[in-house]
Design an enzyme around this catalytic site. Structure first.
Site, short mmCIF file in Angstrom:
data_model
loop_
_atom_site.label_atom_id
_atom_site.label_comp_id
_atom_site.label_asym_id
_atom_site.label_seq_id
_atom_site.Cartn_x
_atom_site.Cartn_y
_atom_site.Cartn_z
N ARG A 283 0.79 -1.22 0.00
CA ARG A 283 0.00 0.00 0.00
C ARG A 283 0.83 1.28 0.00
O ARG A 283 0.70 2.12 -0.87
CB ARG A 283 -0.93 0.03 1.24
CG ARG A 283 -2.02 -1.02 1.23
CD ARG A 283 -3.04 -0.71 2.31
NE ARG A 283 -3.99 -1.80 2.51
CZ ARG A 283 -4.99 -1.77 3.36
NH1 ARG A 283 -5.20 -0.70 4.10
NH2 ARG A 283 -5.81 -2.79 3.50
N HIS B 285 -7.91 -4.10 -7.58
CA HIS B 285 -7.69 -3.38 -6.31
C HIS B 285 -8.98 -3.32 -5.49
O HIS B 285 -9.69 -2.31 -5.49
CB HIS B 285 -7.20 -1.96 -6.61
CG HIS B 285 -6.57 -1.28 -5.43
ND1 HIS B 285 -5.31 -1.57 -4.99
CD2 HIS B 285 -7.05 -0.30 -4.61
CE1 HIS B 285 -5.02 -0.81 -3.95
NE2 HIS B 285 -6.07 -0.03 -3.69
N TYR C 79 -19.04 12.29 -12.92
CA TYR C 79 -19.04 13.52 -13.70
C TYR C 79 -17.73 13.74 -14.47
O TYR C 79 -17.71 14.52 -15.43
CB TYR C 79 -19.27 14.74 -12.80
CG TYR C 79 -20.60 14.72 -12.10
CD1 TYR C 79 -21.79 14.73 -12.82
CD2 TYR C 79 -20.67 14.69 -10.71
CE1 TYR C 79 -23.01 14.72 -12.17
CE2 TYR C 79 -21.88 14.67 -10.06
CZ TYR C 79 -23.07 14.69 -10.80
OH TYR C 79 -24.28 14.68 -10.16
#
Length: 889
Positions: A33, A79, A123
């Site tokens: 990570r 992921h 968006y």
């Protein structure tokens, strides 16, 4: 109620279980990570986003796709840690104020430098940029390893091929468990120049790399104020860089002054900075500002501070730097994964790992291309066989009842492989024309040429490195841009040391602890056997015990008889003429009462990681104990000194030398014996240890007088006795043994020679500076001393008075020799190496006569060469175990 049988329950200590579980968790966070891979500079989430977009075909010239579509692709396939983590990572890769070279091109609201959040993923749209494609290219050529995804249904790359050094270009930041990383971005053109310089010279130093990579280059521009933090970060992997916003002072039409800020420090929230500044103004902590306005627009950043009429603009600006985020700091912490393990990396290591990665990718890519080319040429050879026997092939195929029979018939009739036979059966009829045959022949020749070239690449590392270099030059031509961040040196960084020339000097320390430095030019060269020149005036019963060459900016590591070490810069030692006494060393270092200086070594730079990690300190005592410690253990100077070695009762430290870890060590005794062994026989130890046996003393009153370290066996061993006799012998005359032995004779001790007092590793080009107890010093050339065997007493090096003895012997290393003719007044210059620096001397006799000429020329010539080699009785030598031979032979 739990019905589990009691015999199936395994008791576990809860502390052990918690410890193991937490270690597993922390390693998962570190590797999977928080930390980037040193090869491609990416964390797993960023790598998966780029790979997912690559698989979706979102190249820079293709249409944008909705961010939600991309996040879904990455989340569902690679992921599974939440859509927020994937979208946030993709958004940051698209922000031009976060990455120096953005990897994603976004369309829509992707946030702002004011800290505004991006629009929802439904968006916004995104696609790859050209730079990110350079990281992904060549994935389809087996250049990197793949691994299974989280559910084992798909494959994902462990690392990207990464044509560009993304870790250096964009940096990285992350917090793991117990560690964190914070790496600065850099300019692409400068970075590639530095990598090319490393490819040209793998031995290049970090300071030399810094000539190409000046400093980090932040996406928001600004000013790096002060260079010490940059230098420390490049050299050690950690450092604090001070950043300032770029501000100018302007005067309005009405005569009022304004401070205009056009760039702010990296990672500073503009809106928050303005808001906090306004609070400071309202609280009267910052005076002189009438108004603040943010006039930033699509054309760039512009923050206006209107000043009051009585305000001094420079004072206000300095106050803003001091109290607001207009000045901030970036703490560099270069932690990255190397082979799956976290490691702190300096600049050269970062470059080295990237070049090694590109080299591996090139080898794998070339091997893949070679395999494909061999497959292709195999098919082409089958085509040529078929075209050469076209009628037979057609007849055979027409006579076969099905394709499988036809394939087997082709294999049998023309000795083809099944692959070739299948390809022939699948040929289109148009390939049977004469023109198509010519194309097959031409392609066959081209593929054959390609195979030869690929084999050449795989067989020549120099060629592979040249290809990497050419690739980097092409990328620089395509993507390099101008530096955004300016470097400004502050006055605090100009120290007294910057004003002192780094010249070569002679350091002398007397037996009673007086120290001084003298310019090397004050000592002229004499012939062997000369009477020398007055070197120092000493107190009665005092004499020069240590004499060596150093440069003004070097550190001296001073080791004492009690086993302590002290640090001092050479330029801080008082400079005097050679005939003066010097200053008591207690005035310079906090040496303990009763302690004595025993040995001094000079080092270049204790902050240079490459230097301290690749050098060792070798110490020996009078009782024959030897100890080896990494130089890093002594790289943190302390004013009161520290223990370098634990001295045993009745012993004291004698000599200390700096080595590279693979030298040959010679220890010599006062009784005239010496032992040679490999440095690897002495294992490295910590500071708080006493060492191991190096040589066994010949008798109870015997003692070690010196140690010589030989980097290679082709050196000579110089020995000097207390009455001024000396010689040099080949190191081959001394057999290599294990440490701790009694050694062999190195000089035959007589009443005439006196006991052995000094040894040194020398070559023909070296020079010696010999000082006696009365303070007289002579400088002679080693090349004028004959190389004679261990069976000799040697020759006279310096003529001593009846009660005088040799005090110290120092060596000057000659590095190179250059000559320049200038008419009748010809001068020959030699560039000499002293420690780690350089100096020049002249051989012109008329000039030498002008430099402290204390001995008339004719007398010096008379005394110089009136001694011959003196060989002891052969019978005595044979009894001592020598094999006697003719020296001239």
């Amino acid at each position: 109620m739990d019905s589990t049988p009691i015999d199936r329950i395994i008791p576990i200590n809860i502390e052990d279980e918690m410890r193991n579980a937490y270690i597993d968790y922390s390693m998962s966070v570190i590797v999977a990570r928080a930390l980037p891979d040193v090869r491609d500079g990416l964390k797993p989430v960023h790598r998966r986003v780029l790979y997912g977009m690559y698989e979706l075909g979102l190249n820079h010239h293709k249409a944008y796709k909705k961010s939600a579509r991309i996040v879904g692709e990455v989340l569902g396939k690679y992921h599974p840690h939440g859509d927020g983590s994937v979208y946030d990572a993709m958004v940051r890769m698209a922000q031009s104020w976060s990455l120096r070279y953005p990897l994603v091109e976004g369309q829509g609201n992707f946030g702002s430098v004011d800290g505004d959040a991006p629009a929802a993923m439904r968006y916004t749209e995104a696609r790859l940029v050209k730079v990110s494609e350079e990281l992904i290219k060549e994935l389809n050529k087996n250049t990197v390893d793949f691994q299974l995804n989280f559910d084992g249904s798909l494959q994902e790359p462990i690392v990207l091929p990464a044509k560009l050094p993304n870790l250096l270009l964009n940096g990285s930041s992350g917090i793991a468990v117990g560690m964190a990383t914070n790496m600065a971005p850099h300019n692409l053109g400068e970075t590639l120049d530095a990598i090319i310089a490393y490819i040209d010279n793998n031995e290049i130093t970090i300071s030399e790399l810094m000539a190409y990579m000046v400093a980090p280059d932040f996406p928001t521009g600004g000013i790096i104020y002060g260079y010490s933090g940059v230098k420390e970060a490049f050299e050690t992997g950690r450092g604090r860089i001070v950043l300032r916003g770029k501000a100018t002072i302007e005067v309005t039409a009405s005569g009022k002054e304004q401070i205009i800020v056009t760039e702010i420090p990296y990672q500073v929230n503009k809106a928050s900075m303005i808001e906090r500044t306004a609070h400071l103004i309202n609280d009267k902590k910052i005076d002189g500002i009438a108004d603040i306005r943010d006039e930033s627009d699509k054309d760039g950043m512009r923050i206006v501070y209107d000043l009051k009429r009585d305000a001094v603009a420079n004072v206000v600006l300095n106050n803003l730097y001091k109290q607001t985020q207009l000045q901030s700091s970036f703490s560099v912490n270069n932690v990255a994964l190397v082979g799956g393990r976290p490691k702190v990396l300096h600049l050269k290591e970062l470059i080295t790992h990237f070049v090694n990665h590109r080299h591996e990718v090139l080898v794998r890519k070339t091997s893949f291309d070679l395999e494909q080319a061999k497959k292709r040429i195999h098919l082409l050879e089958g085509y040529l066989i078929a075209l050469d026997n076209l009628d037979k092939v057609i007849t055979l195929i027409r006579g076969s009842k099905d394709p499988e029979v036809a394939k087997e018939s082709l294999v049998t009739a023309f000795l083809l492989s099944e692959v070739q036979a299948k390809a022939i059966l699948e040929m289109r009829l148009q390939r049977l024309t004469g023109l198509e045959r010519a194309k097959v022949i031409e392609e066959h020749a081209q593929v054959k040429k390609l195979i030869d070239y690929l084999l050449e690449i795989l067989g020549d590392k120099t060629l592979r490195m040249q290809l990497i270099k050419e690739e980097l030059m092409e990328l620089k031509e395509r993507y390099a841009d101008t530096r955004r961040t300016v470097v400004e040196y502050n006055s605090d960084e100009f120290t007294m040391e910057d004003m002192i020339p780094d010249t070569e000097v002679v350091i002398m320390i007397s037996n009673q602890g007086y120290i001084k430095r003298t310019p090397l030019a004050e000592y002229r060269v004499q012939g062997r056997g000369g009477v020398g020149a007055k070197g120092v005036s000493t107190k009665k019963d005092d004499f020069t015990e240590h004499l060596f060459i150093a440069t003004a900016h070097q550190y001296l590591l001073i080791f004492t008889a009690y086993g302590k070490i002290y640090w001092i810069k050479v330029y801080t030692i008082p400079e005097t003429k050679k005939a003066t006494q010097g200053k008591a060393i207690q005035n310079l270092i906090n040496i303990s009462p009763g302690d004595q200086v025993r040995s001094i070594i000079q080092v270049r730079d204790l902050k240079n990681v490459d230097y301290v990690d690749n050098h060792y300190v070798i110490m020996c005592t009078k009782q024959g104990i030897i100890k080896k410690t990494p130089l890093r253990a002594y790289a943190m100077p302390r004013s009161n000194g520290i223990h370098a070695i634990i001295i045993r009762e009745g012993d004291c430290l004698l000599d200390v030398q700096l080595t590279t870890g693979s030298n040959h060590i010679v220890l010599a005794l006062e009784s005239g014996r010496a032992i040679q062994f490999n440095e690897q026989d002495v294992r490295p130890m910590g500071r708080v240890s006493s060492g191991v046996r190096g040589i066994t003393l010949a008798h109870e009153k015997d003692r070690v007088i010196g140690m010589a370290c030989f980097p290679t066996p082709d050196w000579d061993l110089l020995v000097v006795s207390e009455h001024g006799y000396g010689k040099r012998s080949s190191l081959d005359d001394y057999r290599i043994t294990k440490r701790g032995g009694k050694g062999v004779k190195t000089i035959y001790i007589t009443e005439k020679t006196g006991n052995l007092v000094a040894i040194n590793a020398v070559k023909d080009q070296d020079e010696l500076m010999i000082t006696n107890q009365s303070g007289v010093t002579i400088r002679i050339e080693v090349g004028k001393l004959p190389v004679i065997g261990r069976a000799t007493q040697g020759v006279r090096l310096i003529r001593l008075g009846s009660d005088d003895k040799i005090a110290s012997v120092a060596k000057i290393d000659v590095l190179d020799q250059m000559a320049e003719e200038e008419g009748d007044e010809a001068l020959t210059s030699k560039v000499l190496k002293a420690g780690d620096g350089f100096f020049e001397k002249t051989d012109n006799q008329s000039q030498l006569n002008k430099i402290n000429m204390l001995v008339p020329e004719e007398k010096e010539e008379e005394l110089a060469y009136n001694d011959e080699e003196e060989v002891v009785d052969e019978t005595d030598l044979e009894e001592e175990g020598f094999s006697v031979y003719d020296e001239e032979e």
